[in-house]
Design a protein around this motif. Structure first.
Motif, PDB file in Angstrom:
ATOM      1  N   ASP A 126       0.832  -1.216   0.000  1.00  0.00           N
ATOM      2  CA  ASP A 126       0.000   0.000   0.000  1.00  0.00           C
ATOM      3  C   ASP A 126       0.859   1.256   0.000  1.00  0.00           C
ATOM      4  O   ASP A 126       0.408   2.334  -0.382  1.00  0.00           O
ATOM      5  N   ARG A 127       2.143   1.100   0.404  1.00  0.00           N
ATOM      6  CA  ARG A 127       3.026   2.284   0.409  1.00  0.00           C
ATOM      7  C   ARG A 127       3.149   2.855  -1.010  1.00  0.00           C
ATOM      8  O   ARG A 127       3.246   4.060  -1.201  1.00  0.00           O
ATOM      9  N   PHE A 128       3.152   1.946  -2.008  1.00  0.00           N
ATOM     10  CA  PHE A 128       3.283   2.410  -3.394  1.00  0.00           C
ATOM     11  C   PHE A 128       2.051   3.211  -3.798  1.00  0.00           C
ATOM     12  O   PHE A 128       2.145   4.205  -4.509  1.00  0.00           O
ATOM     13  N   ASN A 141      -5.073  -5.751   7.166  1.00  0.00           N
ATOM     14  CA  ASN A 141      -3.896  -6.377   6.532  1.00  0.00           C
ATOM     15  C   ASN A 141      -3.790  -6.043   5.048  1.00  0.00           C
ATOM     16  O   ASN A 141      -2.809  -6.359   4.395  1.00  0.00           O
ATOM     17  N   PHE A 142      -4.860  -5.480   4.515  1.00  0.00           N
ATOM     18  CA  PHE A 142      -4.837  -5.108   3.095  1.00  0.00           C
ATOM     19  C   PHE A 142      -5.643  -3.837   2.911  1.00  0.00           C
ATOM     20  O   PHE A 142      -6.366  -3.396   3.826  1.00  0.00           O
ATOM     21  N   PRO A 289      -6.743 -12.500  -7.460  1.00  0.00           N
ATOM     22  CA  PRO A 289      -7.063 -11.063  -7.561  1.00  0.00           C
ATOM     23  C   PRO A 289      -6.504 -10.214  -6.436  1.00  0.00           C
ATOM     24  O   PRO A 289      -7.223  -9.482  -5.759  1.00  0.00           O
ATOM     25  N   THR A 290      -5.175 -10.287  -6.257  1.00  0.00           N
ATOM     26  CA  THR A 290      -4.513  -9.365  -5.334  1.00  0.00           C
ATOM     27  C   THR A 290      -3.247  -8.896  -6.042  1.00  0.00           C
ATOM     28  O   THR A 290      -2.533  -9.703  -6.627  1.00  0.00           O
ATOM     29  N   PHE A 291      -3.000  -7.564  -5.992  1.00  0.00           N
ATOM     30  CA  PHE A 291      -2.033  -6.965  -6.932  1.00  0.00           C
ATOM     31  C   PHE A 291      -0.784  -6.424  -6.277  1.00  0.00           C
ATOM     32  O   PHE A 291       0.079  -5.877  -6.953  1.00  0.00           O
ATOM     33  N   GLY A 292      -0.641  -6.590  -4.958  1.00  0.00           N
ATOM     34  CA  GLY A 292       0.544  -6.020  -4.312  1.00  0.00           C
ATOM     35  C   GLY A 292       1.838  -6.572  -4.859  1.00  0.00           C
ATOM     36  O   GLY A 292       2.820  -5.834  -5.053  1.00  0.00           O
TER      37      GLY A 292
END
Ligand code: 48N
Length: 311
Positions: A126-128, A141-142, A289-292
């Motif tokens: 999430d920092r990005f 957590n997300f 479907p998770t993009f981190g």
């Protein structure tokens, strides 16, 4: 030396004989421009040739200038775009050229999962999102970006605004340039390209030969699915540089995401694999479907490229 380019005024001077307007008419009429929404909106006049030449001179100058690039990124999906953003912002001296087979860049990051729109990103990726100024809802957590297209359109706009980045979409990488280096090792030294509509129609015509772009580092982020998914990984096998594909394993989010980020690397001299293409090379799990991991692996690929270029 770059080829000479016509200037727009030359078009007005060499106006076709059939034109009834005097050369200066177009220039004087600039003050006639009117942004009026009551039925009298007036544009500055233009010659059709000016439009064509405005596109042609820029596009083909770009092709001429980027025939030799510092880094080529194959695939403008979430991994490729994250890589381009980090690379081109950290190293504004590098000529970064992105090649995307689709007319529309973005890859699989226009939707979340099962055509639903929200995009899930696990911390700490999430920092990005914060770096890009993309709002999200924090779920512990997300985090959840309200629409995947908000991430993709934002990073696309940021990447395209960078002066050292060129995106050539509708352009497919059809092959790799592979040379034997001075140490006798097979090294990827560039890509073989063609307009995608040509690349998809080689069987309908004869000898529609490709073009080339050379670069010391190629970063391939061509994904695991789609018409040309995992392109470079598959080419390594057919070129004899990789014994066989690992083939992407079943879904396991907790195993898949760190494996893609930590596994992003130079898989053969001159070629870095990242994003979901790496899962096909290594045989790591998919995360669904998770993009981190796409963002973080793209950033890792940028760091790897800088390490290679500076070594
Ligand atoms: O979005 P993708 O497919 O690839 P990534 O790795 O950037 O992101 C993958 C991600 O969307 C997922 O698959 C998610 C996380 N799901 C995982 C799962 O378990 O299902 O982008 C690749 C891009 C596309 O835009 C292609 O059009 C392009 O690469 N491409 C090419 N461009 C130029 N030349 C080629 N030969 C080529 N092949 C693919």
């Amino acid at each position: 030396m770059a080829p000479p380019v016509a200037t727009d005024t030359a078009i007005i001077e060499d106006r076709p004989a059939y034109s009834t307007k005097k050369n200066t008419a177009f220039v004087d009429k600039l003050d006639d421009v009117l942004e009026d929404y009551e039925g009298n909106y007036r544009f500055a006049p233009i010659e059709e040739a000016q439009v064509s030449r405005a596109m042609i001179k820029r596009y083909f100058n770009t092709m001429y200038e980027r025939a030799v690039s510092d880094v080529v990124i194959v695939g403008a999906g979430s991994a490729g775009l994250s890589c381009a953003y980090r690379l081109a912002t950290e190293r504004p001296d590098l000529k970064v050229t992105i090649l995307e087979a689709n007319v529309a860049p973005g890859g699989g990051a226009w939707l979340g999962g099962q055509l639903m729109t929200p995009m899930v990103v696990r911390k700490p990726a999430d920092r990005f999102l914060r770096e890009l100024g993309i709002p999200y809802e924090d779920e512990g957590n997300f985090v959840v970006v309200k629409h995947a297209a908000l991430f993709t359109s934002t990073i696309l706009s940021r990447v395209l605004a960078l002066p050292n980045v060129v995106l050539m979409n509708a352009t497919a990488v059809e092959d790799l340039i592979i040379r034997t280096d001075f140490q006798g090792r097979q090294r990827v030294a560039g890509v073989v390209t063609n307009w995608t509509l040509v690349a998809l129609n080689h069987d309908t015509q004869s000898c529609m030969d490709p073009n080339t772009i050379t670069a010391p580092v190629i970063i391939s982020a061509t994904g695991h699915d789609g018409p040309m998914g995992a392109f470079s990984a598959k080419r390594l096998v057919s070129a004899g540089l990789l014994k066989e594909l690992g083939n992407m394993r079943g879904l396991d989010m907790n195993r898949a995401e760190p494996a893609i980020v930590n596994g992003t690397r130079e898989v053969t001299p001159g070629l870095i694999l990242t994003g979901m293409e790496l899962s096909e090379h290594d045989g790591s799990n998919r995360m669904g479907p998770t993009f981190g991991a796409m963002m973080a692996s793209g950033i890792k690929a940028a760091k790897e490229a800088i390490r290679i270029l500076d070594s």
